[in-house]
Design an enzyme around this catalytic site. Structure first.
Site, PDB file in Angstrom:
ATOM      1  CB  SER A 248      54.862  83.297  87.521  1.00  0.00           C
ATOM      2  OG  SER A 248      56.099  83.451  87.684  1.00  0.00           O
ATOM      3  CG  HIS A 278      57.223  78.623  89.234  1.00  0.00           C
ATOM      4  ND1 HIS A 278      58.376  79.523  89.298  1.00  0.00           N
ATOM      5  CD2 HIS A 278      56.536  79.469  88.580  1.00  0.00           C
ATOM      6  CE1 HIS A 278      58.195  80.531  88.993  1.00  0.00           C
ATOM      7  NE2 HIS A 278      57.084  80.740  88.206  1.00  0.00           N
ATOM      8  CG  HIS A 326      67.104  78.049  88.477  1.00  0.00           C
ATOM      9  ND1 HIS A 326      67.140  78.713  87.444  1.00  0.00           N
ATOM     10  CD2 HIS A 326      66.080  78.770  89.461  1.00  0.00           C
ATOM     11  CE1 HIS A 326      66.214  79.791  87.364  1.00  0.00           C
ATOM     12  NE2 HIS A 326      65.836  79.847  88.551  1.00  0.00           N
ATOM     13  NE  ARG A 335      65.746  84.528  92.747  1.00  0.00           N
ATOM     14  CZ  ARG A 335      64.946  83.753  92.173  1.00  0.00           C
ATOM     15  NH1 ARG A 335      63.790  84.388  91.717  1.00  0.00           N
ATOM     16  NH2 ARG A 335      64.972  82.702  91.707  1.00  0.00           N
ATOM     17  CG  ASP A 383      61.287  78.689  95.897  1.00  0.00           C
ATOM     18  OD1 ASP A 383      60.664  79.631  96.430  1.00  0.00           O
ATOM     19  OD2 ASP A 383      61.048  78.092  94.692  1.00  0.00           O
TER      20      ASP A 383
HETATM   21  N1  NMX Z   1      66.314  67.178  93.270  1.00  0.00           N
HETATM   22  C1  NMX Z   1      66.214  66.082  92.655  1.00  0.00           C
HETATM   23  N2  NMX Z   1      66.353  65.975  91.225  1.00  0.00           N
HETATM   24  C2  NMX Z   1      66.220  67.039  90.460  1.00  0.00           C
HETATM   25  C3  NMX Z   1      66.445  68.177  91.122  1.00  0.00           C
HETATM   26  C4  NMX Z   1      66.380  68.156  92.564  1.00  0.00           C
HETATM   27  N3  NMX Z   1      66.403  69.340  93.307  1.00  0.00           N
HETATM   28  N4  NMX Z   1      66.437  69.310  90.231  1.00  0.00           N
HETATM   29  C5  NMX Z   1      66.414  68.622  89.169  1.00  0.00           C
HETATM   30  N5  NMX Z   1      66.428  67.287  89.113  1.00  0.00           N
HETATM   31  C6  NMX Z   1      66.491  66.261  88.284  1.00  0.00           C
HETATM   32  C7  NMX Z   1      64.937  66.584  87.055  1.00  0.00           C
HETATM   33  O1  NMX Z   1      64.031  66.096  87.869  1.00  0.00           O
HETATM   34  C8  NMX Z   1      65.533  65.954  85.999  1.00  0.00           C
HETATM   35  O2  NMX Z   1      65.327  64.488  86.302  1.00  0.00           O
HETATM   36  P1  NMX Z   1      64.657  63.443  84.951  1.00  0.00           P
HETATM   37  O3  NMX Z   1      65.874  63.637  84.070  1.00  0.00           O
HETATM   38  O4  NMX Z   1      64.507  62.315  85.846  1.00  0.00           O
HETATM   39  O5  NMX Z   1      63.550  64.152  84.631  1.00  0.00           O
HETATM   40  C9  NMX Z   1      67.021  66.240  85.979  1.00  0.00           C
HETATM   41  O6  NMX Z   1      67.302  66.307  87.211  1.00  0.00           O
HETATM   42  C10 NMX Z   1      67.360  67.189  85.013  1.00  0.00           C
HETATM   43  O7  NMX Z   1      66.773  68.390  85.528  1.00  0.00           O
HETATM   44  P2  NMX Z   1      67.316  69.870  85.310  1.00  0.00           P
HETATM   45  O8  NMX Z   1      67.555  70.230  83.721  1.00  0.00           O
HETATM   46  O9  NMX Z   1      68.633  70.101  86.110  1.00  0.00           O
HETATM   47  O10 NMX Z   1      66.398  70.821  85.857  1.00  0.00           O
HETATM   48  P3  NMX Z   1      65.037  71.469  85.183  1.00  0.00           P
HETATM   49  O11 NMX Z   1      65.507  72.838  84.519  1.00  0.00           O
HETATM   50  O12 NMX Z   1      64.480  70.161  84.398  1.00  0.00           O
HETATM   51  O13 NMX Z   1      64.029  71.725  86.275  1.00  0.00           O
HETATM   52  C11 NMX Z   1      63.759  72.487  88.560  1.00  0.00           C
HETATM   53  C12 NMX Z   1      64.347  72.867  87.119  1.00  0.00           C
HETATM   54  C13 NMX Z   1      64.056  73.819  89.386  1.00  0.00           C
HETATM   55  C14 NMX Z   1      62.202  72.559  88.164  1.00  0.00           C
HETATM   56  C15 NMX Z   1      64.398  71.345  89.094  1.00  0.00           C
HETATM   57  O14 NMX Z   1      65.759  71.619  89.625  1.00  0.00           O
HETATM   58  C16 NMX Z   1      63.684  71.057  90.347  1.00  0.00           C
HETATM   59  O15 NMX Z   1      62.515  70.418  90.257  1.00  0.00           O
HETATM   60  N6  NMX Z   1      64.025  71.576  91.630  1.00  0.00           N
HETATM   61  C17 NMX Z   1      62.962  71.328  93.041  1.00  0.00           C
HETATM   62  C18 NMX Z   1      62.004  72.297  93.189  1.00  0.00           C
HETATM   63  C19 NMX Z   1      62.144  73.432  93.174  1.00  0.00           C
HETATM   64  O16 NMX Z   1      63.187  74.161  93.940  1.00  0.00           O
HETATM   65  N7  NMX Z   1      61.530  74.471  92.457  1.00  0.00           N
HETATM   66  C20 NMX Z   1      61.745  75.998  92.711  1.00  0.00           C
HETATM   67  C21 NMX Z   1      62.427  76.696  91.387  1.00  0.00           C
HETATM   68  C22 NMX Z   1      62.475  78.250  91.749  1.00  0.00           C
HETATM   69  N8  NMX Z   1      61.308  78.527  91.627  1.00  0.00           N
HETATM   70  O17 NMX Z   1      61.008  79.548  92.614  1.00  0.00           O
HETATM   71  O18 NMX Z   1      60.426  78.722  90.887  1.00  0.00           O
HETATM   72  C1  MLT Z   2      61.775  82.317  89.305  1.00  0.00           C
HETATM   73  O1  MLT Z   2      62.138  83.146  90.136  1.00  0.00           O
HETATM   74  O2  MLT Z   2      60.671  82.451  88.477  1.00  0.00           O
HETATM   75  C2  MLT Z   2      62.454  80.961  89.628  1.00  0.00           C
HETATM   76  O3  MLT Z   2      63.537  80.949  89.936  1.00  0.00           O
HETATM   77  C3  MLT Z   2      62.089  80.070  88.363  1.00  0.00           C
HETATM   78  C4  MLT Z   2      62.784  80.731  87.140  1.00  0.00           C
HETATM   79  O4  MLT Z   2      63.537  81.629  87.339  1.00  0.00           O
HETATM   80  O5  MLT Z   2      62.712  79.708  86.003  1.00  0.00           O
END
Ligand code: NMX
Ligand code: MLT
Length: 449
Positions: A248, A278, A326, A335, A383
Protein backbone atom coordinates in the site's frame (compact mmCIF):
# COMPACT_ATOMS: atom_id res chain seq x y z
CA UNK A 1 4.00 32.56 6.92
CA UNK A 2 0.54 31.41 7.93
CA UNK A 3 -0.29 31.63 11.61
CA UNK A 4 -3.27 30.62 13.66
CA UNK A 5 -5.37 33.13 15.62
CA UNK A 6 -2.96 33.24 18.53
CA UNK A 7 -0.07 34.05 16.17
CA UNK A 8 1.56 30.64 16.72
CA UNK A 9 3.09 28.66 13.87
CA UNK A 10 0.77 26.20 12.13
CA UNK A 11 1.74 22.57 11.50
CA UNK A 12 2.41 23.52 7.88
CA UNK A 13 4.82 26.28 8.97
CA UNK A 14 6.64 23.85 11.24
CA UNK A 15 6.83 21.31 8.43
CA UNK A 16 8.14 23.93 6.02
CA UNK A 17 11.04 24.64 8.38
CA UNK A 18 11.75 20.90 8.72
CA UNK A 19 11.68 20.27 4.96
CA UNK A 20 13.91 23.24 4.16
CA UNK A 21 16.38 22.16 6.82
CA UNK A 22 16.41 18.58 5.46
CA UNK A 23 16.81 19.33 1.75
CA UNK A 24 20.58 19.97 1.78
CA UNK A 25 21.13 16.42 3.12
CA UNK A 26 19.50 14.95 0.01
CA UNK A 27 21.30 17.37 -2.30
CA UNK A 28 24.66 16.46 -0.74
CA UNK A 29 23.97 12.72 -0.94
CA UNK A 30 23.04 12.84 -4.61
CA UNK A 31 25.68 15.39 -5.71
CA UNK A 32 28.66 14.10 -3.73
CA UNK A 33 27.88 10.44 -3.07
CA UNK A 34 25.40 9.50 -5.78
CA UNK A 35 27.50 6.59 -7.08
CA UNK A 36 28.16 4.92 -3.71
CA UNK A 37 26.91 1.29 -3.88
CA UNK A 38 24.38 0.32 -1.16
CA UNK A 39 23.08 -2.99 -2.51
CA UNK A 40 23.27 -5.51 -5.34
CA UNK A 41 20.48 -7.49 -7.02
CA UNK A 42 20.30 -11.25 -7.46
CA UNK A 43 18.19 -13.27 -9.89
CA UNK A 44 16.13 -14.48 -6.91
CA UNK A 45 15.27 -10.91 -6.02
CA UNK A 46 14.44 -9.89 -9.60
CA UNK A 47 12.01 -12.82 -9.91
CA UNK A 48 10.99 -12.95 -6.27
CA UNK A 49 9.29 -9.62 -5.66
CA UNK A 50 12.35 -7.41 -5.07
CA UNK A 51 12.59 -8.71 -1.51
CA UNK A 52 15.20 -6.91 0.66
CA UNK A 53 16.58 -4.69 -2.12
CA UNK A 54 17.50 -1.38 -0.51
CA UNK A 55 16.18 1.11 -3.04
CA UNK A 56 13.54 3.17 -1.20
CA UNK A 57 14.13 6.01 1.23
CA UNK A 58 11.89 7.17 4.05
CA UNK A 59 12.46 8.70 7.46
CA UNK A 60 8.89 8.25 8.69
CA UNK A 61 9.35 4.67 9.94
CA UNK A 62 11.85 1.81 9.80
CA UNK A 63 11.19 -1.93 10.03
CA UNK A 64 13.84 -4.10 11.65
CA UNK A 65 13.27 -7.83 10.91
CA UNK A 66 13.84 -8.79 14.56
CA UNK A 67 12.53 -5.78 16.45
CA UNK A 68 9.65 -4.68 14.24
CA UNK A 69 8.49 -1.18 13.46
CA UNK A 70 9.80 2.10 14.82
CA UNK A 71 7.83 5.24 14.05
CA UNK A 72 10.23 8.18 13.81
CA UNK A 73 12.78 6.19 15.80
CA UNK A 74 10.37 5.08 18.52
CA UNK A 75 9.05 1.57 19.16
CA UNK A 76 5.30 1.12 19.59
CA UNK A 77 5.40 1.25 23.43
CA UNK A 78 7.71 4.28 23.28
CA UNK A 79 5.38 6.02 20.84
CA UNK A 80 2.30 5.41 22.99
CA UNK A 81 4.24 6.52 26.07
CA UNK A 82 5.68 9.71 24.57
CA UNK A 83 2.65 11.31 22.92
CA UNK A 84 0.03 13.43 24.74
CA UNK A 85 -2.99 11.31 25.56
CA UNK A 86 -6.64 11.70 24.66
CA UNK A 87 -8.66 13.03 27.62
CA UNK A 88 -9.16 10.25 30.19
CA UNK A 89 -7.28 7.72 28.05
CA UNK A 90 -3.91 5.99 28.09
CA UNK A 91 -3.77 6.19 24.30
CA UNK A 92 -2.70 9.23 22.28
CA UNK A 93 -5.05 10.87 19.83
CA UNK A 94 -4.58 10.15 16.14
CA UNK A 95 -4.08 13.90 15.75
CA UNK A 96 -1.05 13.81 18.11
CA UNK A 97 0.34 10.87 16.17
CA UNK A 98 -0.07 12.67 12.82
CA UNK A 99 1.93 15.64 14.13
CA UNK A 100 4.64 13.23 15.31
CA UNK A 101 4.73 11.19 12.10
CA UNK A 102 4.90 14.29 9.91
CA UNK A 103 7.47 16.31 11.88
CA UNK A 104 9.37 13.72 13.93
CA UNK A 105 8.74 15.84 17.04
CA UNK A 106 6.61 14.87 20.02
CA UNK A 107 3.88 17.54 20.09
CA UNK A 108 2.88 19.56 23.13
CA UNK A 109 -0.79 19.57 24.11
CA UNK A 110 -1.05 23.01 22.45
CA UNK A 111 0.31 21.50 19.21
CA UNK A 112 -2.24 18.69 19.42
CA UNK A 113 -5.06 21.19 20.04
CA UNK A 114 -3.96 23.04 16.90
CA UNK A 115 -4.23 19.85 14.80
CA UNK A 116 -7.57 18.97 16.41
CA UNK A 117 -8.94 22.40 15.46
CA UNK A 118 -7.52 22.12 11.94
CA UNK A 119 -9.10 18.67 11.35
CA UNK A 120 -12.47 19.99 12.49
CA UNK A 121 -12.43 22.34 9.51
CA UNK A 122 -11.00 19.80 7.10
CA UNK A 123 -13.22 16.85 7.99
CA UNK A 124 -16.37 18.14 6.27
CA UNK A 125 -16.96 15.72 3.37
CA UNK A 126 -18.59 17.11 0.19
CA UNK A 127 -22.03 15.62 -0.46
CA UNK A 128 -21.05 14.31 -3.92
CA UNK A 129 -18.90 11.70 -2.14
CA UNK A 130 -22.01 10.40 -0.39
CA UNK A 131 -23.86 10.41 -3.73
CA UNK A 132 -21.07 8.38 -5.36
CA UNK A 133 -21.09 5.85 -2.52
CA UNK A 134 -24.87 5.51 -2.50
CA UNK A 135 -24.81 4.91 -6.28
CA UNK A 136 -22.65 1.79 -5.85
CA UNK A 137 -24.29 -1.63 -5.43
CA UNK A 138 -24.78 -2.05 -1.67
CA UNK A 139 -22.99 -5.40 -1.79
CA UNK A 140 -19.79 -3.82 -3.18
CA UNK A 141 -16.84 -4.62 -0.95
CA UNK A 142 -16.29 -1.77 1.53
CA UNK A 143 -12.71 -1.42 0.20
CA UNK A 144 -14.18 -0.66 -3.23
CA UNK A 145 -16.30 2.01 -1.57
CA UNK A 146 -13.32 3.50 0.25
CA UNK A 147 -11.23 3.54 -2.91
CA UNK A 148 -14.06 5.12 -4.92
CA UNK A 149 -14.48 7.80 -2.25
CA UNK A 150 -10.84 8.81 -2.71
CA UNK A 151 -11.39 9.20 -6.44
CA UNK A 152 -14.60 11.15 -5.85
CA UNK A 153 -12.63 13.62 -3.70
CA UNK A 154 -10.02 14.05 -6.43
CA UNK A 155 -11.89 16.80 -8.30
CA UNK A 156 -11.05 19.27 -5.52
CA UNK A 157 -7.37 18.31 -5.28
CA UNK A 158 -5.28 21.39 -4.42
CA UNK A 159 -2.20 19.66 -5.86
CA UNK A 160 -3.89 18.89 -9.19
CA UNK A 161 -5.18 22.49 -9.37
CA UNK A 162 -1.68 23.83 -8.64
CA UNK A 163 -0.19 21.59 -11.32
CA UNK A 164 -2.80 22.78 -13.82
CA UNK A 165 -2.38 26.44 -12.89
CA UNK A 166 0.76 26.96 -14.95
CA UNK A 167 2.56 28.15 -11.81
CA UNK A 168 3.81 24.72 -10.75
CA UNK A 169 7.26 24.66 -9.21
CA UNK A 170 9.12 21.87 -7.46
CA UNK A 171 10.02 23.84 -4.34
CA UNK A 172 6.49 24.63 -3.22
CA UNK A 173 4.70 21.60 -4.72
CA UNK A 174 4.77 19.81 -1.36
CA UNK A 175 2.55 22.52 0.19
CA UNK A 176 -0.33 21.44 -2.06
CA UNK A 177 0.32 17.76 -1.34
CA UNK A 178 0.19 18.67 2.34
CA UNK A 179 -3.21 20.36 1.89
CA UNK A 180 -4.66 17.32 0.11
CA UNK A 181 -3.00 14.94 2.56
CA UNK A 182 -4.39 16.75 5.60
CA UNK A 183 -7.86 16.92 4.07
CA UNK A 184 -7.70 13.24 3.16
CA UNK A 185 -6.68 12.01 6.59
CA UNK A 186 -9.19 14.22 8.38
CA UNK A 187 -11.97 12.93 6.13
CA UNK A 188 -11.16 9.26 5.69
CA UNK A 189 -12.44 8.15 9.14
CA UNK A 190 -15.67 10.06 8.52
CA UNK A 191 -16.01 8.36 5.14
CA UNK A 192 -15.25 4.95 6.67
CA UNK A 193 -17.99 5.53 9.26
CA UNK A 194 -20.40 6.50 6.46
CA UNK A 195 -19.57 3.29 4.56
CA UNK A 196 -20.10 1.23 7.70
CA UNK A 197 -23.48 2.80 8.34
CA UNK A 198 -24.45 2.58 4.67
CA UNK A 199 -23.65 -1.10 4.39
CA UNK A 200 -24.50 -2.49 7.79
CA UNK A 201 -26.78 -0.02 9.56
CA UNK A 202 -29.41 0.64 6.85
CA UNK A 203 -27.80 3.95 5.87
CA UNK A 204 -28.68 5.53 9.21
CA UNK A 205 -25.96 8.17 9.45
CA UNK A 206 -24.74 9.89 12.61
CA UNK A 207 -23.37 13.43 12.22
CA UNK A 208 -19.81 14.29 13.29
CA UNK A 209 -19.50 15.38 16.93
CA UNK A 210 -17.13 18.36 16.68
CA UNK A 211 -16.13 18.04 20.35
CA UNK A 212 -14.45 14.67 19.76
CA UNK A 213 -11.01 13.66 18.50
CA UNK A 214 -10.67 11.41 15.43
CA UNK A 215 -10.84 8.06 17.27
CA UNK A 216 -13.67 9.08 19.56
CA UNK A 217 -15.66 10.58 16.71
CA UNK A 218 -15.25 7.40 14.66
CA UNK A 219 -16.62 5.35 17.57
CA UNK A 220 -19.48 7.84 17.93
CA UNK A 221 -20.34 7.79 14.21
CA UNK A 222 -20.53 4.00 13.97
CA UNK A 223 -22.63 3.78 17.14
CA UNK A 224 -19.90 2.20 19.26
CA UNK A 225 -19.38 2.31 23.03
CA UNK A 226 -16.98 4.57 24.95
CA UNK A 227 -14.28 1.84 25.26
CA UNK A 228 -14.16 1.55 21.48
CA UNK A 229 -12.72 5.09 21.29
CA UNK A 230 -9.36 3.73 22.45
CA UNK A 231 -9.59 0.79 20.10
CA UNK A 232 -10.03 3.15 17.15
CA UNK A 233 -7.07 5.28 18.32
CA UNK A 234 -4.85 2.24 18.91
CA UNK A 235 -5.91 0.56 15.67
CA UNK A 236 -5.37 3.59 13.41
CA UNK A 237 -1.97 4.32 14.96
CA UNK A 238 -0.73 0.71 14.84
CA UNK A 239 -1.66 0.32 11.17
CA UNK A 240 -0.30 3.69 10.06
CA UNK A 241 3.09 2.91 8.60
CA UNK A 242 5.42 -0.03 8.00
CA UNK A 243 8.32 1.61 6.17
CA UNK A 244 7.78 2.16 2.48
CA UNK A 245 8.22 -1.17 0.69
CA UNK A 246 4.87 -2.70 1.68
CA UNK A 247 2.30 -2.84 -1.12
CA UNK A 248 0.00 0.00 0.00
CA UNK A 249 2.76 2.48 0.89
CA UNK A 250 4.86 1.59 -2.12
CA UNK A 251 1.90 1.87 -4.50
CA UNK A 252 0.93 5.26 -3.09
CA UNK A 253 4.52 6.46 -3.43
CA UNK A 254 4.84 5.06 -6.97
CA UNK A 255 1.61 6.58 -8.24
CA UNK A 256 2.36 9.93 -6.62
CA UNK A 257 5.85 9.89 -8.17
CA UNK A 258 4.09 10.43 -11.53
CA UNK A 259 2.74 13.64 -9.89
CA UNK A 260 -0.68 12.05 -9.64
CA UNK A 261 -2.32 13.83 -6.71
CA UNK A 262 -2.76 12.26 -3.24
CA UNK A 263 -6.33 11.09 -4.00
CA UNK A 264 -5.33 9.13 -7.10
CA UNK A 265 -2.29 7.84 -5.25
CA UNK A 266 -4.12 6.68 -2.14
CA UNK A 267 -6.99 5.13 -4.07
CA UNK A 268 -4.32 2.99 -5.77
CA UNK A 269 -2.66 2.23 -2.43
CA UNK A 270 -5.99 1.06 -1.04
CA UNK A 271 -6.49 -1.23 -4.02
CA UNK A 272 -3.23 -2.93 -3.06
CA UNK A 273 -4.21 -3.08 0.60
CA UNK A 274 -7.34 -4.96 -0.47
CA UNK A 275 -5.27 -8.02 -1.48
CA UNK A 276 -5.36 -11.16 0.71
CA UNK A 277 -1.56 -11.27 1.02
CA UNK A 278 -1.69 -7.71 2.40
CA UNK A 279 -4.48 -5.96 4.38
CA UNK A 280 -7.32 -8.33 3.51
CA UNK A 281 -5.57 -10.97 5.63
CA UNK A 282 -7.27 -9.51 8.76
CA UNK A 283 -10.68 -10.38 7.29
CA UNK A 284 -9.38 -13.81 6.26
CA UNK A 285 -8.12 -14.50 9.79
CA UNK A 286 -11.59 -13.97 11.24
CA UNK A 287 -13.16 -16.01 8.46
CA UNK A 288 -10.67 -18.86 9.12
CA UNK A 289 -11.11 -18.72 12.90
CA UNK A 290 -14.91 -18.60 12.87
CA UNK A 291 -15.10 -21.44 10.34
CA UNK A 292 -12.75 -23.43 12.57
CA UNK A 293 -15.04 -22.80 15.56
CA UNK A 294 -18.10 -23.86 13.57
CA UNK A 295 -16.49 -26.96 12.13
CA UNK A 296 -14.61 -28.33 15.13
CA UNK A 297 -15.95 -26.68 18.28
CA UNK A 298 -19.73 -26.86 18.01
CA UNK A 299 -19.95 -28.96 21.18
CA UNK A 300 -16.36 -29.21 22.37
CA UNK A 301 -13.63 -26.86 23.60
CA UNK A 302 -10.88 -26.30 21.05
CA UNK A 303 -7.72 -28.26 21.75
CA UNK A 304 -4.20 -27.87 20.43
CA UNK A 305 -4.67 -31.11 18.48
CA UNK A 306 -7.77 -29.75 16.76
CA UNK A 307 -6.02 -26.47 15.92
CA UNK A 308 -2.99 -28.36 14.60
CA UNK A 309 -5.26 -30.48 12.39
CA UNK A 310 -7.08 -27.42 11.05
CA UNK A 311 -3.79 -25.67 10.24
CA UNK A 312 -2.53 -28.73 8.35
CA UNK A 313 -5.87 -28.97 6.50
CA UNK A 314 -5.36 -25.38 5.34
CA UNK A 315 -1.76 -25.96 4.29
CA UNK A 316 -2.52 -29.27 2.59
CA UNK A 317 -5.27 -27.53 0.61
CA UNK A 318 -2.52 -25.29 -0.79
CA UNK A 319 -3.66 -22.22 1.14
CA UNK A 320 -1.65 -19.87 3.33
CA UNK A 321 -2.40 -19.55 7.04
CA UNK A 322 -3.70 -15.98 7.17
CA UNK A 323 -2.07 -13.66 9.69
CA UNK A 324 1.19 -15.61 9.74
CA UNK A 325 4.44 -14.89 7.90
CA UNK A 326 5.93 -11.65 6.70
CA UNK A 327 8.11 -10.38 3.87
CA UNK A 328 10.49 -8.59 6.27
CA UNK A 329 9.73 -9.57 9.88
CA UNK A 330 11.37 -12.67 11.33
CA UNK A 331 9.78 -12.49 14.80
CA UNK A 332 6.29 -11.92 16.22
CA UNK A 333 5.05 -8.57 14.91
CA UNK A 334 5.07 -6.03 17.79
CA UNK A 335 1.72 -4.76 16.46
CA UNK A 336 0.40 -8.27 17.21
CA UNK A 337 1.95 -8.13 20.68
CA UNK A 338 0.53 -4.71 21.39
CA UNK A 339 -3.01 -5.84 20.53
CA UNK A 340 -2.55 -9.12 22.40
CA UNK A 341 -1.52 -7.16 25.51
CA UNK A 342 -4.63 -4.99 25.10
CA UNK A 343 -6.73 -8.18 25.07
CA UNK A 344 -4.96 -9.64 28.10
CA UNK A 345 -5.48 -6.40 30.05
CA UNK A 346 -9.17 -6.07 29.14
CA UNK A 347 -11.60 -7.81 31.45
CA UNK A 348 -14.02 -9.90 29.43
CA UNK A 349 -11.85 -9.91 26.34
CA UNK A 350 -9.09 -12.03 27.88
CA UNK A 351 -11.67 -14.75 28.62
CA UNK A 352 -13.48 -14.43 25.31
CA UNK A 353 -13.61 -17.82 23.50
CA UNK A 354 -12.46 -16.32 20.21
CA UNK A 355 -9.48 -14.59 21.85
CA UNK A 356 -8.58 -17.86 23.59
CA UNK A 357 -8.68 -19.63 20.24
CA UNK A 358 -6.49 -16.95 18.61
CA UNK A 359 -4.07 -17.32 21.55
CA UNK A 360 -4.03 -21.09 21.05
CA UNK A 361 -3.32 -20.67 17.33
CA UNK A 362 -0.34 -18.51 18.40
CA UNK A 363 0.94 -21.42 20.50
CA UNK A 364 0.55 -23.97 17.72
CA UNK A 365 0.94 -22.27 14.32
CA UNK A 366 4.66 -21.31 14.49
CA UNK A 367 5.56 -24.98 15.08
CA UNK A 368 3.27 -26.22 12.29
CA UNK A 369 4.58 -23.62 9.85
CA UNK A 370 8.17 -24.45 10.76
CA UNK A 371 7.49 -28.14 10.15
CA UNK A 372 5.74 -27.26 6.87
CA UNK A 373 9.05 -25.68 5.99
CA UNK A 374 8.09 -23.09 3.42
CA UNK A 375 7.63 -19.74 5.12
CA UNK A 376 10.72 -17.79 6.18
CA UNK A 377 8.78 -16.43 9.14
CA UNK A 378 6.38 -18.68 11.08
CA UNK A 379 5.35 -15.90 13.48
CA UNK A 380 2.10 -13.89 13.48
CA UNK A 381 1.74 -10.48 11.87
CA UNK A 382 -0.62 -7.64 12.80
CA UNK A 383 -3.61 -9.25 11.09
CA UNK A 384 -3.63 -12.37 13.26
CA UNK A 385 -4.83 -10.40 16.27
CA UNK A 386 -6.73 -7.36 15.08
CA UNK A 387 -10.05 -8.92 14.06
CA UNK A 388 -10.79 -10.56 17.39
CA UNK A 389 -10.85 -7.18 19.16
CA UNK A 390 -13.29 -5.76 16.64
CA UNK A 391 -15.40 -8.90 16.92
CA UNK A 392 -15.52 -8.68 20.70
CA UNK A 393 -16.75 -5.09 20.57
CA UNK A 394 -19.53 -6.06 18.21
CA UNK A 395 -17.99 -4.92 14.95
CA UNK A 396 -18.59 -8.31 13.37
CA UNK A 397 -18.83 -7.44 9.71
CA UNK A 398 -15.33 -8.63 8.98
CA UNK A 399 -15.21 -7.52 5.37
CA UNK A 400 -14.97 -4.02 6.94
CA UNK A 401 -11.71 -4.77 8.79
CA UNK A 402 -9.45 -3.83 5.89
CA UNK A 403 -11.20 -0.44 5.76
CA UNK A 404 -10.05 0.16 9.35
CA UNK A 405 -6.52 -0.75 8.21
CA UNK A 406 -6.93 1.68 5.30
CA UNK A 407 -7.94 4.55 7.59
CA UNK A 408 -4.79 4.01 9.65
CA UNK A 409 -2.51 3.45 6.65
CA UNK A 410 -3.56 6.82 5.22
CA UNK A 411 -1.53 8.52 7.97
CA UNK A 412 1.73 6.87 6.91
CA UNK A 413 1.11 7.14 3.18
CA UNK A 414 0.17 10.82 3.37
CA UNK A 415 3.12 11.72 5.61
CA UNK A 416 5.40 9.90 3.18
CA UNK A 417 4.22 11.54 -0.02
CA UNK A 418 4.25 14.99 1.59
CA UNK A 419 7.94 14.44 2.34
CA UNK A 420 8.48 12.84 -1.10
CA UNK A 421 7.45 16.11 -2.71
CA UNK A 422 9.22 18.22 -0.09
CA UNK A 423 12.48 16.48 -0.93
CA UNK A 424 11.77 16.34 -4.67
CA UNK A 425 11.94 12.56 -5.04
CA UNK A 426 12.00 11.43 -8.65
CA UNK A 427 9.53 9.55 -10.82
CA UNK A 428 9.94 5.88 -9.87
CA UNK A 429 10.90 3.81 -12.86
CA UNK A 430 13.02 0.69 -12.24
CA UNK A 431 14.59 -1.14 -15.17
CA UNK A 432 13.29 -4.48 -16.39
CA UNK A 433 15.24 -7.22 -18.13
CA UNK A 434 14.20 -10.28 -20.14
CA UNK A 435 14.35 -13.93 -19.09
CA UNK A 436 16.91 -14.56 -21.85
CA UNK A 437 19.14 -11.91 -20.27
CA UNK A 438 18.86 -13.60 -16.89
CA UNK A 439 19.77 -16.94 -18.49
CA UNK A 440 22.79 -15.38 -20.20
CA UNK A 441 24.02 -13.72 -16.98
CA UNK A 442 23.39 -16.98 -15.11
CA UNK A 443 25.61 -18.87 -17.61
CA UNK A 444 28.30 -16.19 -17.34
CA UNK A 445 28.25 -16.24 -13.52
CA UNK A 446 26.91 -12.73 -13.23
CA UNK A 447 26.24 -9.64 -15.30
CA UNK A 448 29.36 -7.98 -16.65
CA UNK A 449 29.16 -4.21 -16.35
N1 NMX B 1 1.08 -20.02 5.37
C1 NMX B 1 1.51 -20.91 4.45
N2 NMX B 1 2.55 -20.70 3.62
C2 NMX B 1 3.18 -19.54 3.76
C3 NMX B 1 2.82 -18.58 4.71
C4 NMX B 1 1.70 -18.85 5.53
N3 NMX B 1 1.25 -17.97 6.42
N4 NMX B 1 3.64 -17.51 4.61
C5 NMX B 1 4.49 -17.80 3.60
N5 NMX B 1 4.23 -19.03 3.10
C6 NMX B 1 4.83 -19.66 1.95
C7 NMX B 1 4.72 -18.77 0.74
O1 NMX B 1 3.44 -18.88 0.13
C8 NMX B 1 5.86 -19.26 -0.10
O2 NMX B 1 5.45 -20.45 -0.73
P1 NMX B 1 5.87 -20.80 -2.25
O3 NMX B 1 7.35 -20.95 -2.21
O4 NMX B 1 5.13 -22.06 -2.53
O5 NMX B 1 5.42 -19.65 -3.08
C9 NMX B 1 6.92 -19.59 0.92
O6 NMX B 1 6.23 -19.78 2.16
C10 NMX B 1 7.96 -18.52 1.11
O7 NMX B 1 7.32 -17.30 1.44
P2 NMX B 1 8.05 -16.21 2.36
O8 NMX B 1 9.29 -15.79 1.62
O9 NMX B 1 8.21 -16.69 3.74
O10 NMX B 1 6.97 -15.05 2.40
P3 NMX B 1 6.73 -13.87 1.38
O11 NMX B 1 7.65 -12.76 1.70
O12 NMX B 1 6.75 -14.34 -0.04
O13 NMX B 1 5.22 -13.46 1.70
C11 NMX B 1 3.37 -12.99 3.13
C12 NMX B 1 4.87 -12.77 2.88
C13 NMX B 1 2.92 -12.11 4.27
C14 NMX B 1 2.62 -12.58 1.86
C15 NMX B 1 3.14 -14.49 3.43
O14 NMX B 1 3.80 -14.83 4.64
C16 NMX B 1 1.67 -14.86 3.53
O15 NMX B 1 1.05 -15.16 2.50
N6 NMX B 1 1.06 -14.82 4.75
C17 NMX B 1 -0.35 -15.05 4.93
C18 NMX B 1 -1.15 -13.82 4.51
C19 NMX B 1 -0.94 -12.70 5.50
O16 NMX B 1 -0.99 -12.86 6.70
N7 NMX B 1 -0.76 -11.48 4.95
C20 NMX B 1 -0.68 -10.28 5.79
C21 NMX B 1 0.71 -9.64 5.83
C22 NMX B 1 0.69 -8.44 6.72
N8 NMX B 1 -0.14 -7.37 6.17
O17 NMX B 1 -1.00 -6.91 6.85
O18 NMX B 1 0.04 -6.94 5.03
C1 MLT C 1 2.13 -3.78 6.41
O1 MLT C 1 1.78 -3.28 7.50
O2 MLT C 1 2.19 -3.10 5.38
C2 MLT C 1 2.35 -5.26 6.33
O3 MLT C 1 2.86 -5.77 7.53
C3 MLT C 1 3.08 -5.71 5.12
C4 MLT C 1 4.51 -5.28 4.95
O4 MLT C 1 5.11 -4.60 5.76
O5 MLT C 1 5.07 -5.71 3.91
Amino acid sequence: MTTDNAGAKTLKDILKGKIEEFRPRITRLTKEFGSVVIDQVTIDQAIGGARDIRCLVTDISYLDPQEGIRFRGKTIPETFEALPKAPGSKYPTVEAFWYFLLTGDVPTQADVDMVLADWKIRQEVPSYVWDALRALPRDSHPMVMLSVSMLALQKDSKFAAFYGSGKFNKMSAWEYVYEDAANLIARIPVIAAFIYNLKYRKDVQTPINPALDCGANFAHQIGQCKEYEDIARMYFILHSDHESGNVSAHTTHLVHSALSDPYYAYSAGLNGLAGPLHGLANQEVLDWTIKFQQKYCANVEPTKDLVTKALWDTLNAGQVVPGYGHAVLRKTDPRYTSQREFCLETAGLKDDPLFKLVAMIYEVAPGVLTEHGKTKNPWPNVDAQSGVIQWYYGLREWDFYTVLFGVGRALGCMANITWDRGLGYALERPKSVTTAMLEKWAAEGGRKA
